[in-house]
Design a protein around this motif. Sequence first.
Motif, PDB file in Angstrom:
ATOM      1  N   MET A  19       1.111  -1.328   0.132  1.00 53.95           N
ATOM      2  CA  MET A  19       0.076  -0.051   0.160  1.00 53.95           C
ATOM      3  C   MET A  19       0.792   1.404  -0.053  1.00 53.95           C
ATOM      4  N   SER A  20       0.430   2.148  -0.681  1.00 55.08           N
ATOM      5  CA  SER A  20       1.238   3.558  -0.875  1.00 55.08           C
ATOM      6  C   SER A  20       1.276   4.219   0.475  1.00 55.08           C
ATOM      7  N   LYS A  21       2.127   5.021   0.741  1.00 54.71           N
ATOM      8  CA  LYS A  21       2.141   5.847   1.894  1.00 54.71           C
ATOM      9  C   LYS A  21       1.198   6.882   1.835  1.00 54.71           C
ATOM     10  N   PRO A  22       0.583   7.319   2.731  1.00 51.36           N
ATOM     11  CA  PRO A  22      -0.378   8.284   2.536  1.00 51.36           C
ATOM     12  C   PRO A  22       0.184   9.536   2.187  1.00 51.36           C
ATOM     13  N   GLN A  23      -0.338  10.404   1.415  1.00 50.03           N
ATOM     14  CA  GLN A  23      -0.005  11.590   0.735  1.00 50.03           C
ATOM     15  C   GLN A  23       0.328  12.534   1.947  1.00 50.03           C
ATOM     16  N   LYS A  24       1.213  13.387   1.890  1.00 50.95           N
ATOM     17  CA  LYS A  24       1.407  14.569   3.118  1.00 50.95           C
ATOM     18  C   LYS A  24       1.395  15.752   2.263  1.00 50.95           C
ATOM     19  N   LEU A  25       0.537  16.621   2.846  1.00 49.49           N
ATOM     20  CA  LEU A  25       0.141  17.684   2.213  1.00 49.49           C
ATOM     21  C   LEU A  25       0.689  18.897   2.904  1.00 49.49           C
ATOM     22  N   HIS A  26       1.594  19.764   2.321  1.00 50.91           N
ATOM     23  CA  HIS A  26       2.145  21.094   3.148  1.00 50.91           C
ATOM     24  C   HIS A  26       1.166  22.195   2.912  1.00 50.91           C
ATOM     25  N   LEU A  27       0.608  22.844   3.848  1.00 50.30           N
ATOM     26  CA  LEU A  27      -0.166  23.891   3.829  1.00 50.30           C
ATOM     27  C   LEU A  27      -0.036  25.202   4.462  1.00 50.30           C
ATOM     28  N   SER A  28      -0.260  26.296   4.005  1.00 46.45           N
ATOM     29  CA  SER A  28      -0.141  27.595   4.617  1.00 46.45           C
ATOM     30  C   SER A  28      -1.332  28.380   4.744  1.00 46.45           C
ATOM     31  N   THR A  29      -1.637  28.774   6.032  1.00 51.54           N
ATOM     32  CA  THR A  29      -2.953  29.527   5.835  1.00 51.54           C
ATOM     33  C   THR A  29      -2.629  30.595   7.074  1.00 51.54           C
ATOM     34  N   ARG A  30      -3.953  31.175   7.429  1.00 48.29           N
ATOM     35  CA  ARG A  30      -3.844  32.229   8.444  1.00 48.29           C
ATOM     36  C   ARG A  30      -4.929  31.767   9.489  1.00 48.29           C
ATOM     37  N   LEU A  31      -4.274  31.650  10.612  1.00 48.55           N
ATOM     38  CA  LEU A  31      -5.218  31.355  11.816  1.00 48.55           C
ATOM     39  C   LEU A  31      -5.269  32.308  12.682  1.00 48.55           C
ATOM     40  N   ASN A  32      -6.363  32.761  13.171  1.00 50.74           N
ATOM     41  CA  ASN A  32      -6.616  33.883  13.864  1.00 50.74           C
ATOM     42  C   ASN A  32      -5.580  35.004  13.954  1.00 50.74           C
ATOM     43  N   GLY A  33      -5.427  35.435  12.501  1.00 41.34           N
ATOM     44  CA  GLY A  33      -4.579  36.365  12.352  1.00 41.34           C
ATOM     45  C   GLY A  33      -2.818  36.029  12.129  1.00 41.34           C
ATOM     46  N   GLU A  34      -2.722  34.875  12.487  1.00 36.70           N
ATOM     47  CA  GLU A  34      -1.098  34.511  12.238  1.00 36.70           C
ATOM     48  C   GLU A  34      -0.942  33.548  11.200  1.00 36.70           C
ATOM     49  N   ASP A  35       0.161  33.662  10.471  1.00 35.89           N
ATOM     50  CA  ASP A  35       0.492  32.766   9.414  1.00 35.89           C
ATOM     51  C   ASP A  35       0.872  31.500  10.072  1.00 35.89           C
ATOM     52  N   VAL A  36       0.393  30.501   9.670  1.00 30.51           N
ATOM     53  CA  VAL A  36       0.709  29.076  10.265  1.00 30.51           C
ATOM     54  C   VAL A  36       0.802  28.109   8.922  1.00 30.51           C
ATOM     55  N   GLU A  37       1.697  26.991   9.165  1.00 30.42           N
ATOM     56  CA  GLU A  37       2.163  26.003   8.296  1.00 30.42           C
ATOM     57  C   GLU A  37       1.887  24.741   9.071  1.00 30.42           C
ATOM     58  N   PHE A  38       1.306  23.669   8.228  1.00 28.54           N
ATOM     59  CA  PHE A  38       1.284  22.393   8.777  1.00 28.54           C
ATOM     60  C   PHE A  38       1.395  21.358   7.776  1.00 28.54           C
ATOM     61  N   LEU A  39       1.528  20.277   8.099  1.00 29.80           N
ATOM     62  CA  LEU A  39       1.563  19.004   7.216  1.00 29.80           C
ATOM     63  C   LEU A  39       0.245  18.273   7.619  1.00 29.80           C
ATOM     64  N   CYS A  40      -0.638  17.611   6.660  1.00 31.78           N
ATOM     65  CA  CYS A  40      -1.548  17.045   6.962  1.00 31.78           C
ATOM     66  C   CYS A  40      -1.728  15.971   5.665  1.00 31.78           C
ATOM     67  N   GLU A  41      -2.704  15.033   6.171  1.00 24.54           N
ATOM     68  CA  GLU A  41      -3.248  13.901   5.261  1.00 24.54           C
ATOM     69  C   GLU A  41      -4.488  14.382   4.480  1.00 24.54           C
ATOM     70  N   ALA A  42      -4.692  13.922   3.206  1.00 27.62           N
ATOM     71  CA  ALA A  42      -5.785  14.350   2.620  1.00 27.62           C
ATOM     72  C   ALA A  42      -7.065  13.866   3.406  1.00 27.62           C
ATOM     73  N   ARG A  43      -7.378  13.041   4.144  1.00 33.28           N
ATOM     74  CA  ARG A  43      -8.310  12.420   4.736  1.00 33.28           C
ATOM     75  C   ARG A  43      -8.884  13.411   5.929  1.00 33.28           C
ATOM     76  N   GLN A  44      -7.676  14.224   6.385  1.00 30.69           N
ATOM     77  CA  GLN A  44      -7.794  14.857   7.625  1.00 30.69           C
ATOM     78  C   GLN A  44      -8.979  16.174   7.680  1.00 30.69           C
ATOM     79  N   SER A  45      -9.745  16.203   8.350  1.00 25.80           N
ATOM     80  CA  SER A  45     -10.538  17.465   8.585  1.00 25.80           C
ATOM     81  C   SER A  45      -9.941  18.652   9.250  1.00 25.80           C
ATOM     82  N   LEU A  46     -10.532  19.600   8.708  1.00 27.60           N
ATOM     83  CA  LEU A  46      -9.845  21.092   9.335  1.00 27.60           C
ATOM     84  C   LEU A  46      -9.884  20.843  10.788  1.00 27.60           C
TER      85      LEU A  46
END
Lengths: 161, 291
Positions: free
Chosen positions: A1-28
């Motif tokens: 089985m292939s490894k889960p795709q890890k996505l790198h995201l940049s967003t603004r959370l409560n006025g601050e820039d944040v970056e995180f890694l997640c899997e496609a299946r994960q909810s916000l």
Amino acid sequence: MSKPQKLHLSTRLNGEDVEFLCEARQSLLEVLRDELGHTGTKEGCATGDCGACSVILDDRVVCSCLVLAAEVEGREITTVEGLADGDHLHPLQRKFLEHAALQCGVCTPGFLVAARALLDRNPDPTEREVRYHLAGNLCRCTGYDKIIRAVLDAAAEMRST
Amino acid sequence: MHELQYSSPTSVDEALEMLGESSRDPRVLAGGTDLLIQLRSGARHARLLVDVKRIPEMNVLHADARTGLRLGGAVPCALVGEHPAARELYPGLVEAAELIGSTQIQNRATVAGNLCNGSPAADTTPALLALDATCTIAGPSRRREIAASELVTAPGRTVLAANDLLVEIRVAAPARGSADAYQRLIPRSEMDIAVVGVGASVTVDADGTCTAARIALGAVGPRAFLAEDAAASLVGTKVDEAALVEAGRLASEAAQPISDKRGTAEYRREVAGVLTRRVVAEAARRGRERI
């Protein structure tokens, strides 16, 4: 089985820039709580019925259980942690305390966030408008009246200042 | 959902390419308010989600009295309700869009998704059928138009192939004297699924005589459908009490409901008639204001 795709995201959370890694299946919701440590947002039903996981996504209140974390690249998120200004509670938070508009508190972050989204758009809502706007937030303790009064009272105070 | 992958194409062509990778079990993600729940419960499967919300063409929302309505496949219900021209021209469709779920859900759920999910009780589907809406479907080789009434084939099933994409819903500009309306019955005031839903579009002339009508019934059959005899019975009448009663009777007759926890078949049949009378009367009233 292939490894889960890890996505790198940049967003603004409560006025601050944040970056995180997640899997496609994960909810916000899952990423907010488990990866970013913002546990103010609660999981109730996980099916979009109860509103406990409400967050504001680019000026619109949504259920974070029904948003994939992968969808928030470049977007702006406000959670209950973003309501207070330092030690100064948001008027909605103060009025919820004054009116005793909470008991167990699990639904409260969702109500606060949804109410904030309403007042951002409509600073002078009628009671009916508040009730309809908050129909997607369930509370099993208070019977709603105190919540509605707290929101109307907060709106009145915010208009007068 | 463990091996799920996510992609967010920015054009219809790019999306179609991804939807064509059948070995990856792709599925379109718009608002996600039905799909994410279905994936988690195992009711539907996918290994690649193709998020269409960053495709500009699918975010088109335009309405005017000359060219009608263009409603992109990724437009959430809330935006439809906030669009002044859409509210003015298609009050019935807006009524349906604003009945779906909570504020939170309306900010995400799309009209196109409501249709493609294929629930017999979908609120916007009878409204679209009443308006004779057409769907622009992009497929691997060409685009085609199909009537909204032909899209859903059975509960949860549509004519769309895995590599088809509903790009846009189109509705003609309302004719002079023509207007729509939608109502549903639920046991409480908000946040429930229709026991019966009825959409209607009625056209009246300067004398108040009905010249055309469409009536669509939801939640009283495996899919929403047009009650053609009921609609035809209105033509040539003044849409008076007798005409409403007859249209309601024919709508009840056309209903093919089942009994479930939301209501018995007998109850649904009765309610289909009552709602038909009310919805037709409201559409006709609105049509008379457009003479």
